[in-house]
Design an enzyme around this catalytic site. Structure first.
Site, PDB file in Angstrom:
ATOM      1  N   SER A 113     -23.957 -73.893 -39.191  1.00 46.55           N
ATOM      2  CA  SER A 113     -24.622 -75.042 -40.301  1.00 46.55           C
ATOM      3  C   SER A 113     -23.352 -75.357 -40.696  1.00 46.55           C
ATOM      4  O   SER A 113     -21.816 -73.963 -41.228  1.00 46.55           O
ATOM      5  CB  SER A 113     -25.632 -74.380 -40.786  1.00 46.55           C
ATOM      6  OG  SER A 113     -26.979 -73.963 -40.809  1.00 46.55           O
TER       7      SER A 113
ATOM      8  N   ASP B  56     -25.680 -51.546 -39.738  1.00 40.30           N
ATOM      9  CA  ASP B  56     -25.027 -49.749 -39.469  1.00 40.30           C
ATOM     10  C   ASP B  56     -26.239 -49.909 -37.795  1.00 40.30           C
ATOM     11  O   ASP B  56     -27.403 -49.240 -38.198  1.00 40.30           O
ATOM     12  CB  ASP B  56     -25.333 -49.129 -40.033  1.00 40.30           C
ATOM     13  CG  ASP B  56     -24.043 -50.070 -41.220  1.00 40.30           C
ATOM     14  OD1 ASP B  56     -23.015 -50.491 -40.986  1.00 40.30           O
ATOM     15  OD2 ASP B  56     -24.413 -49.275 -42.294  1.00 40.30           O
TER      16      ASP B  56
ATOM     17  N   ASP C 272      -6.791 -72.880 -54.745  1.00 33.39           N
ATOM     18  CA  ASP C 272      -7.552 -72.889 -55.078  1.00 33.39           C
ATOM     19  C   ASP C 272      -8.315 -71.065 -54.953  1.00 33.39           C
ATOM     20  O   ASP C 272      -9.520 -70.791 -55.556  1.00 33.39           O
ATOM     21  CB  ASP C 272      -8.945 -74.011 -55.506  1.00 33.39           C
ATOM     22  CG  ASP C 272      -8.412 -75.159 -56.077  1.00 33.39           C
ATOM     23  OD1 ASP C 272      -7.360 -74.712 -57.244  1.00 33.39           O
ATOM     24  OD2 ASP C 272      -8.541 -76.204 -56.351  1.00 33.39           O
TER      25      ASP C 272
END
Length: 707
Positions: free
Chosen positions: A189, A265, A442
């Protein structure tokens, strides 16, 4: 007398669909005539009603009109009845739901975890679905699956969220890849949000651009939901969802992308050699919980009834294999409130209320890119991540013989990577590193984050291409913004899992038998347009190399000999299927639905991405990639919204909206959407109500309580 006969007929057909012992809650929507379903020129449903439960009722009805079969499959899965309808693959889904104890999780937590307001929404949705089912009995797949209840809706949503956490992949690995599970996890996406620091007109832009399967159980459905209780949103949802999953309301919007932190896990248990069900944890012997589940599997001419064992340890779902006994643990199996969190996001009015919804921490995964009319943009690598002991390697199979690996708490929202209003004026994600979410200056540093969170740190072709494009633009107009979203060019520096640079360095003079192919590739502009011959060659090449990589993930770079062998394959492929090597992408790759087939742009991992599978005569058809797209510009007068679906609003063959958006999608165009009630009604192509059912004698015979 004629009216009485109609009532009797409807009652008799209803009882033919609903078993005589069906038990329902009292109908929360007692008069569907108060619900307006307004269809626009593209058949998209706009649902208007006084209350939120009534809107949910209308959504279920409208979605059933457009795709009742897919909706039913969702709830057949949640009732572990999919196998008796579609066979072995469905039975595997039924088995997984039993193994993961999804229905038990929902039943245990429904009363205490789901708010009264959202229970009403769920019940309204169920009322709408059941009403459609019993007025359309010939469309019902399995009569014994009816009626659906809120717990069915929640069970299916937890299944989808768990699959998104990697449960499917873990089960495959445990079983050496022999378990044929349904591939429901979306593959990628894009999401972008720009604010006034970079936009030319000072407005906030937001792009919702998921790369989902174009058809099937997770294909997007577009709707507009509007009540008098503050629900007014346009966006997309998946079959079985009573809320918008990614969308735009009057004040804000958000997009999701898939992320891959470590959310699951796998443990290997230390078993007792004298007792097949005993395992040791910290010198204490425990016994696996063992259950026998019944599966019904559709076979040619009959149903096969099978029994299978499922197991559970203190770590979670457990599988006994020839290589050992393994358990899985994931936060995706620990919360049933995912849909309710989306509902709260739907109704948020500003960033503060949106952030409050996120603090429910009910979603185990998915990035969020956010923008609003107040000039706020935001990115978060969202997820419900365990607090783990750093002394263990959580990327490997873990020792299931110590409580030190049995985590129970998760990181709060504040611990997750996030960027709010960066000086650059933009945030984005293309399924790459959360530490590359905005301009380089940034970005947040990965230092200081818990290393057991397992965040991805790589870039991909799409993220590199975004930065190439933005570096060329000191300010971004809305048309620039759309060009970025629809870009079909690979970056100059490729970032595929296998290094394919050698292909573009070959000397055509040294390989005269492939000189034409080499020249075409070397002079290709790296754009996936339908008229491109280089794009067709690269598409064939990509799927050839991808097949080798999938068989051997250690394959990381192509040698010169690998490239020559690939060229030989490409030449033979083209000559065998097309009779020439002079083929364009549009001839090779198609957008297909029903009897229609049109050229399809896009390549794997370009921004306007498309992944395809073989169809016939050497061609491929798009199956995963760009599908539903929504773009918003937040102005002082409210959001301006445009969208497109790859096929249309309806999944019913014969509907005029089954394929009426194909050309728009192919041409990278959109249609206008609006949240304004007056505009929707003024431009409506149809306005109607769900059929009025609550006045029939049947409703008096539906007893209270839940099954």
């Amino acid at each position: 007398m004629k009216k009485l006969c109609v009532v009797v007929f409807l009652c008799s057909t209803a009882f033919a669909v609903f078993p005589q012992n069906s038990r329902l809650d009292p109908l929360i929507v007692d008069d569907p005539s108060r619900i307006d379903i307004v269809r626009d020129a593209y058949g998209v449903p706009h649902i208007f009603a006084k209350t939120d439960p009534e809107v949910a009722y209308g959504l279920a009805w409208a979605h059933a009109e457009d795709d009742f079969e897919t909706l039913q499959k969702a709830f057949l899965a949640s009732k572990t009845m999919l196998g008796q309808h579609i066979g072995r693959d469905g039975a595997m889904v039924d088995y997984i739901i039993h193994l993961l104890r999804l229905r038990e999780l929902v039943n245990l937590n429904y009363e205490k975890d789901i708010s009264p307001a959202f229970k009403a929404v769920l019940q309204g949705y169920c009322d709408g679905f059941n009403a459609y089912a019993y007025t359309h009995p010939k469309e019902v797949l399995e009569k014994k699956s009816l009626p659906i209840i809120p717990q069915d809706v929640l069970t299916y949503s937890v299944l989808q969220l768990a699959l998104g956490c990697g449960v499917e992949d873990a089960l495959r690995k445990i079983n050496n890849g022999t378990m044929p599970l349904v591939g429901w996890e979306p593959g990628g996406s894009n999401a972008f949000a720009f604010n006034s620091k970079i936009t030319a007109d000072g407005n906030v832009y937001l792009a919702i651009n998921t790369h989902h399967p174009l058809e099937g159980q997770v294909a997007w459905y577009e709707a507009h939901l509007c009540s008098q209780e503050g629900w007014n949103i346009v966006g997309s949802l998946m079959p079985g969802a009573p809320v918008i999953i990614a969308g735009i309301n009057e004040n804000l919007g958000w997009a999701h992308t898939v992320n891959h932190p470590d959310r699951l896990d796998v443990y290997q248990l230390e078993m007792n050699s004298d007792n097949d069900l005993q395992y040791k944890v910290d010198n204490t012997w425990y016994t696996l919980e063992e259950r026998t589940v019944k599966l019904k599997v559709k076979m040619p001419g009959f149903n096969l009834h099978a029994k299978k064992k499922v197991y559970w340890s203190i770590y979670g779902p457990t599988m006994i294999t020839e290589r050992g006994v393994f358990s899985i643990r994931t936060t995706g199996l620990m919360d049933i409130r995912g849909l309710e969190q989306w509902y709260r996001m739907n109704k948020s009015g500003n960033f503060s209320s949106f952030k409050k919804a996120l603090k429910m921490e009910a979603h185990p995964s998915y990035n969020i890119v956010y923008g609003d009319r107040y000039d706020t943009i935001f990115y978060i690598c969202n997820g419900k991540l365990p607090l783990r002991d750093p002394s263990f390697n959580w990327r490997e199979t873990l020792p299931g013989n110590t409580l030190l690996t049995l985590w129970s708490r998760t990181h709060p929202l504040e611990d997750l990577p996030q960027v709010l209003n960066p000086p650059s004026g933009y945030v984005y994600n293309t399924n790459h590193s959360p530490f590359h979410a905005t301009a380089p200056a940034d970005n947040i540093s990965e230092e200081g984050y818990d290393p057991t969170m397992g965040y991805e740190t790589h870039d991909n072709n799409r993220s590199l291409r975004v930065m190439e494009l933005l570096q060329q633009l000191p300010k971004v107009s809305y048309e620039d913004f759309k060009r970025i979203k629809y870009d079909v060019q690979l970056p100059q520096k490729l970032a595929f899992p296998v290094n394919v640079d050698t292909l573009f360095m070959l000397n055509e003079n040294q390989h005269p038998e492939y000189a034409g192919l080499i020249t075409t590739l070397k002079t290709w502009d790296r754009k996936g347009t339908t008229d491109s011959r280089g794009a067709a060659l690269f598409g064939i090449f990509f799927y050839h190399v991808a097949a080798r990589y999938q068989a051997d993930p250690t394959y990381k770079a192509m040698t010169k000999q690998d490239c020559i062998e690939a060229l030989a394959y490409m030449k033979q492929y083209l000559l065998s299927n097309f009779g020439t090597t002079d083929v364009t992408l549009g001839e090779y790759q198609r957008l297909e639905r029903g009897n229609r087939s049109i050229p399809l742009p896009g390549l794997p991992d370009v921004l306007a991405a498309m992944y395809s599978t073989p169809t016939e005569n050497g061609r491929v058809k798009g199956t995963v990639g760009d599908c539903y797209i929504a773009l918003a510009k937040f102005t002082k007068d409210g959001p301006e919204i445009e969208s497109v679906n790859c096929f249309g609003a309806s999944n019913r063959k014969g509907s005029p909206h089954y394929d009426d958006q194909m050309e728009l999608f192919q041409q990278q165009k959109t249609h206008r959407m609006t949240l304004r009630r007056d505009e929707v009604y003024r431009e409506a192509k149809a306005i109607y109500h769900p059929e009025v059912l609550s006045k029939l004698p049947l409703t008096a015979r539906l007893t209270k309580g839940r099954r």
